[in-house]
Scaffold this motif. Sequence first.
Motif, PDB file in Angstrom:
ATOM      1  N   ASP A 137      -6.681   7.234  -0.414  1.00 14.33           N
ATOM      2  CA  ASP A 137      -6.664   5.850  -0.888  1.00 14.33           C
ATOM      3  C   ASP A 137      -7.458   5.658  -2.178  1.00 14.33           C
ATOM      4  O   ASP A 137      -8.584   6.140  -2.299  1.00 14.33           O
ATOM      5  CB  ASP A 137      -7.200   4.925   0.208  1.00 14.33           C
TER       6      ASP A 137
ATOM      7  N   HIS B 152       0.813  -1.218   0.000  1.00 12.22           N
ATOM      8  CA  HIS B 152       0.000   0.000   0.000  1.00 12.22           C
ATOM      9  C   HIS B 152       0.856   1.282   0.000  1.00 12.22           C
ATOM     10  O   HIS B 152       0.540   2.254  -0.697  1.00 12.22           O
ATOM     11  CB  HIS B 152      -0.914  -0.035   1.227  1.00 12.22           C
TER      12      HIS B 152
ATOM     13  N   SER C 106       0.116   9.527   5.562  1.00 12.65           N
ATOM     14  CA  SER C 106      -1.292   9.120   5.520  1.00 12.65           C
ATOM     15  C   SER C 106      -1.813   8.965   6.936  1.00 12.65           C
ATOM     16  O   SER C 106      -1.171   9.401   7.894  1.00 12.65           O
ATOM     17  CB  SER C 106      -1.404   7.803   4.757  1.00 12.65           C
TER      18      SER C 106
ATOM     19  N   HIS D 285       1.195   4.487  -2.620  1.00 16.88           N
ATOM     20  CA  HIS D 285       1.148   5.946  -2.407  1.00 16.88           C
ATOM     21  C   HIS D 285       2.325   6.644  -3.092  1.00 16.88           C
ATOM     22  O   HIS D 285       2.201   7.779  -3.549  1.00 16.88           O
ATOM     23  CB  HIS D 285       1.150   6.266  -0.911  1.00 16.88           C
TER      24      HIS D 285
HETATM   25 ZN    ZN Z   1      -3.317   5.056   2.266  1.00 19.03          ZN
END
Ligand code: ZN
Length: 316
Positions: free
Chosen positions: A301, A110, A134, A114
């Motif tokens: 996201d 993840h 984040s 980003h």
């Molecule tokens: Zn995220």
Amino acid sequence: MYILAIETSCDDTAVAVLKNGRVLVNLVASQEKLHADFGGVVPEVASRQHLKAIYPLVDLALKKAKLTPKQIDRIAVTSEPGLLGSLLVGINAARTLGYLWDKPVIEVNHLLGHVYAGFINNKIKFPLVALVTSGGHTELVLVRKHGDYKYLGGTKDDAAGEAFDKAAKALGLEYPGGPAISKKAAAGRVGKVRLPRPMMDEGLDFSFSGLKTALIRAKGKKATPQAKHAVGQADLAREFQEAVVDVLSTKLMRAAQKYEVKTVLLGGGVAANKRLREEVARKAKTNKLKLVVPDFKYCTDNAAMIGVTAHYKKRI
Ligand code: ZN
Ligand code: KG4
């Protein structure tokens, strides 16, 4: 080369379709309203909602891309990090579709997603330093080339987004706190209150929990003993945002200088913050650095960033 990408690591169910690394469709079914009453993401509620949303969203994405499952070449999915129950819904969906359609499944980190959000619609030169901020992470990463990453520093306690969320809660603002603080800060005045810039002068790590405590302490206090009223909520929000932006932008520049890169990149939900974008742009210009900032929709996201990461991953 068509990639179907799935992202369910936290509270957004997201599906995207990419063609040769270009985004054709980018859908996000946000759960924000579902969690707002709780002041944060409730993991159990999030996984159940992902279960409801994921397959209809895949169908919709294919329909919008005017593609049949047969035309998809690969399926990309977020594998870690994130809420376990939420991640499992996405991983299971990807593996099931991969099995049914006989397509390879590519697992994507993840955080790397980003970072790669910056590669959507941008031509990028290596090496670069990325700042991913984040709700769960605040990390500086050196990217020498695709597949060659070095962790440079990160938060010792709260993530920047988490700090925004907690500060908003302390000020009685809604969830998610980032956009709420930044909206409130617009009416705030500079210099009415001073909050600390934790770990500003040293290294590439961060700490935000003390800043949140300082904000709670400053609440209800007067700027000077002579002042008639306590410092206003908007002034506090503004100074809090300034403190976070100061620290993040300073450390990003420090990392760029130390590792002698010419490009810096922002990613993650907090990169949607206008003040952060503005300040990083100002400092990058002063330091003659090229700055890459994803579109707002690719900061928070989304599955497009997972798809684009898989696109480059397969070329390593
Ligand atoms: Zn995220
Ligand atoms: O990347 P993201 O959507 O999800 C995670 O991977 O965590 O980031 C969500 C975080 C939240 O903490 C939210 O408050 C923060 O990003 N955020 C912002 C802004 N928009 C979202 N923080 C500051 N300013 C914003 N405009």
